[in-house]
Design a protein around this motif. Structure first.
Motif, PDB file in Angstrom:
ATOM      1  N   ALA A 307       0.822  -1.214   0.000  1.00  0.00           N
ATOM      2  CA  ALA A 307       0.000   0.000   0.000  1.00  0.00           C
ATOM      3  C   ALA A 307       0.855   1.262   0.000  1.00  0.00           C
ATOM      4  O   ALA A 307       1.947   1.296   0.586  1.00  0.00           O
ATOM      5  N   SER A 308       0.349   2.299  -0.630  1.00  0.00           N
ATOM      6  CA  SER A 308       1.039   3.596  -0.659  1.00  0.00           C
ATOM      7  C   SER A 308       1.159   4.203   0.729  1.00  0.00           C
ATOM      8  O   SER A 308       2.029   5.055   0.966  1.00  0.00           O
ATOM      9  N   ALA A 309       0.308   3.768   1.658  1.00  0.00           N
ATOM     10  CA  ALA A 309       0.369   4.286   3.027  1.00  0.00           C
ATOM     11  C   ALA A 309       1.673   3.935   3.734  1.00  0.00           C
ATOM     12  O   ALA A 309       1.981   4.499   4.793  1.00  0.00           O
ATOM     13  N   ASN A 310       2.464   3.024   3.161  1.00  0.00           N
ATOM     14  CA  ASN A 310       3.749   2.639   3.750  1.00  0.00           C
ATOM     15  C   ASN A 310       4.879   3.595   3.380  1.00  0.00           C
ATOM     16  O   ASN A 310       6.015   3.412   3.837  1.00  0.00           O
ATOM     17  N   LEU A 311       4.603   4.588   2.546  1.00  0.00           N
ATOM     18  CA  LEU A 311       5.658   5.428   1.989  1.00  0.00           C
ATOM     19  C   LEU A 311       6.507   6.087   3.069  1.00  0.00           C
ATOM     20  O   LEU A 311       7.738   6.076   3.006  1.00  0.00           O
ATOM     21  N   VAL A 341       9.072   6.414  -3.755  1.00  0.00           N
ATOM     22  CA  VAL A 341      10.240   6.036  -2.943  1.00  0.00           C
ATOM     23  C   VAL A 341      11.523   6.462  -3.650  1.00  0.00           C
ATOM     24  O   VAL A 341      12.438   7.035  -3.029  1.00  0.00           O
ATOM     25  N   ALA A 342      11.598   6.213  -4.943  1.00  0.00           N
ATOM     26  CA  ALA A 342      12.821   6.524  -5.702  1.00  0.00           C
ATOM     27  C   ALA A 342      13.091   8.022  -5.759  1.00  0.00           C
ATOM     28  O   ALA A 342      14.253   8.440  -5.811  1.00  0.00           O
ATOM     29  N   THR A 343      12.039   8.828  -5.726  1.00  0.00           N
ATOM     30  CA  THR A 343      12.206  10.279  -5.812  1.00  0.00           C
ATOM     31  C   THR A 343      13.069  10.819  -4.680  1.00  0.00           C
ATOM     32  O   THR A 343      13.869  11.744  -4.872  1.00  0.00           O
TER      33      THR A 343
END
Length: 497
Positions: A307-311, A341-343
């Protein structure tokens, strides 16, 4: 004559000129090199065959290539072995070739069959068939006699070994040619062997170092000597903080295995501190399987992807890491999270599988080093071009990345240099071999300062290590009835060999 970590890619004309300049008419040196080459070819042939050969066929020309093939057969032979020779255009014409053909071995029977009777040999099964008809001095076109001879050789049965090049290939020729199961290029990697049209004749490719001082070129291939940095003892005063900190992010509820293989490979390849993020549903089992790693369970969406909430948590974990490996087993719908994440990644970044997307490449420019690990399909998705060495080189140059283009002959390029990896082979044609490679690459990259390597050299070393371990797996267990992860057991033996 010292062994080199890399050997250049040269045309046949360039290779012949360099060899002639080195030998400079020294007959004893020439004879020594011929025997080194023959023994090396024999070792590769027997290794692939997997047993002692009982019947060997030598297809020979007039020159030194035929002599190399015969001496290779003689090195393979044991008491009771039968060697059958067929001269395509008459017997040996040069003094050194005549000397080679006069060699004998106790208990080894040697016979000669006329070229006109070559087709009759198709009724027999040979353990090894050596092609020494034409060498690096060949220029097209093939004579009608040799075309007929090569056509007749198609029906011969046995493991087919081309000495230096399959007969019929050359600087100006891409076939018809002898169809080899294995080609052993001598002294350097001959450029005609890399031509796409030559692939169907070359088979597996190995390159034999016989100590020629050929210098460095931007396009080259590795040798087993390139593993030397990993064979040295570790510093006496080093501790785990010196041996690299790696964050692995991957997996999904539906594909949890990839991140487990990433982590297993990274741990075996020597990085000291591994933090692995994967779906919470498999965290406990992963921790039991690989307790050396630090495991973080992540929330998943209904479809099983991370999930994106883990960012925020992933970014926090990334703060003190040397390398981030991300993408394996995450699924195509994870591209947005991977890009986010890569950003913010200022560490070295290894992108595999589902991270290999143009949007992620565009988002990851802040990373110190970016390593991409595409197979042919993933490369086309990234670049829009069919996979090839020139295309990979151009893409690496354009994106300022290191590209490991995986395939039957894997290559590593930074846009300037191209290094071919003539190890490994079909034993790697299994799900998960790329996940293991990703873990090994990330591990060695995380240790690059301790190993004294540039990022590019670290990636080349890791890719070579993975391929050499695959060779170990084939040699010790065969290519069938093995699992992909069995390869990891070979990482240590190949450093001691």
């Amino acid at each position: 004559m010292s062994n080199s970590a890399r050997l250049p890619v040269l045309s046949c004309v360039e290779a012949a000129a360099a060899e002639a300049a080195f030998i400079a008419g020294d007959v004893a040196l020439s004879w020594k090199l011929m025997n080194l080459a023959a023994r090396g070819v024999a070792d590769e042939a027997v290794s692939l065959l997997g047993r002692k050969p009982k019947r060997i066929l030598v297809l020979a020309g007039k020159g030194n290539n035929g002599a190399d093939a015969f001496l290779a057969a003689l090195h393979c032979a044991r008491r009771g072995t039968e060697i059958v020779a067929v001269f395509a255009e008459g017997g040996p014409a040069r003094a050194q070739a005549q000397r080679a053909w006069s060699a004998r071995k106790p208990g080894v029977r040697i016979g000669v069959v006329a070229a006109a009777n070559l087709r009759l040999l198709a009724a027999h099964e040979f353990c090894l068939i050596f092609d020494g008809i034409l060498g690096q001095g060949f220029h097209s076109p093939l004579s009608a006699e040799l075309r007929t001879f090569l056509r007749a050789s198609e029906s011969l049965r046995g493991l087919r070994i081309a000495v230096d090049l399959p007969s019929g290939l050359g600087d100006d020729a891409t076939g018809p040619a002898f169809r080899a199961d294995l080609t052993v290029s001598i002294g350097c990697l001959k450029r005609p062997l890399l031509a796409p049209k030559s692939a169907r004749f070359v088979g597996r490719l190995r390159v034999l170092d016989i100590g020629l001082p050929l210098g460095e070129t931007e396009e080259a291939c590795v040798t087993a000597t390139s593993l030397t940095p990993l064979r040295r003892p570790r510093r006496a005063r080093s501790d785990k903080r010196h041996q690299g900190r790696l964050l692995v992010v991957g997996g999904s509820d539906r594909m949890p295995g990839a991140v487990l293989m990433n982590t297993a490979a990274a741990l075996r390849a020597g990085v000291a501190l591994v933090t692995a993020c994967l779906p919470e549903s498999v965290r406990a089992k992963a921790a039991v399987a690989y307790p050396e790693a630090m495991w973080r369970g992540l929330r998943t969406e209904r479809d099983g992807r991370v999930a994106s909430a883990n960012l925020k948590e992933i970014r926090t974990l990334l703060a003190d890491k040397d390398v981030l490996l991300i993408g394996s087993g995450m699924g195509e719908k994870s591209a947005k999270l991977i890009g986010a994440v890569a950003t913010r990644c200022s560490a070295d970044l290894v992108l595999d599988a589902d991270a290999l997307r143009p949007s992620v490449i565009a988002a990851s420019r802040q990373a110190k080093v970016r390593v991409l690990l595409p197979h042919a399909g993933e490369f086309k998705r990234l670049s829009g071009r069919d996979a090839s060495v020139p295309a990979a080189r151009a893409y690496a140059r354009k994106t300022k990345t290191i590209v490991v283009l995986k395939g039957p002959l894997t290559c590593v390029t930074d846009g300037t240099r191209v290094i071919h990896i003539p190890f490994g082979g079909p034993v790697l044609a299994r799900g998960g071999s790329g996940d293991l490679l990703a873990g090994i690459v990330a591990s060695v990259l995380a240790r690059r300062h301790e190993l004294g390597l540039t990022p590019f050299d670290a990636v080349v070393l890791a890719t070579t290590w993975h391929a050499r371990a695959a060779d170990w797996l084939r040699e010790t267990h065969g290519e069938e009835a093995v699992r992909t992860t069995d390869l990891l057991a070979g990482l240590s033996p190949v450093l001691r060999g």
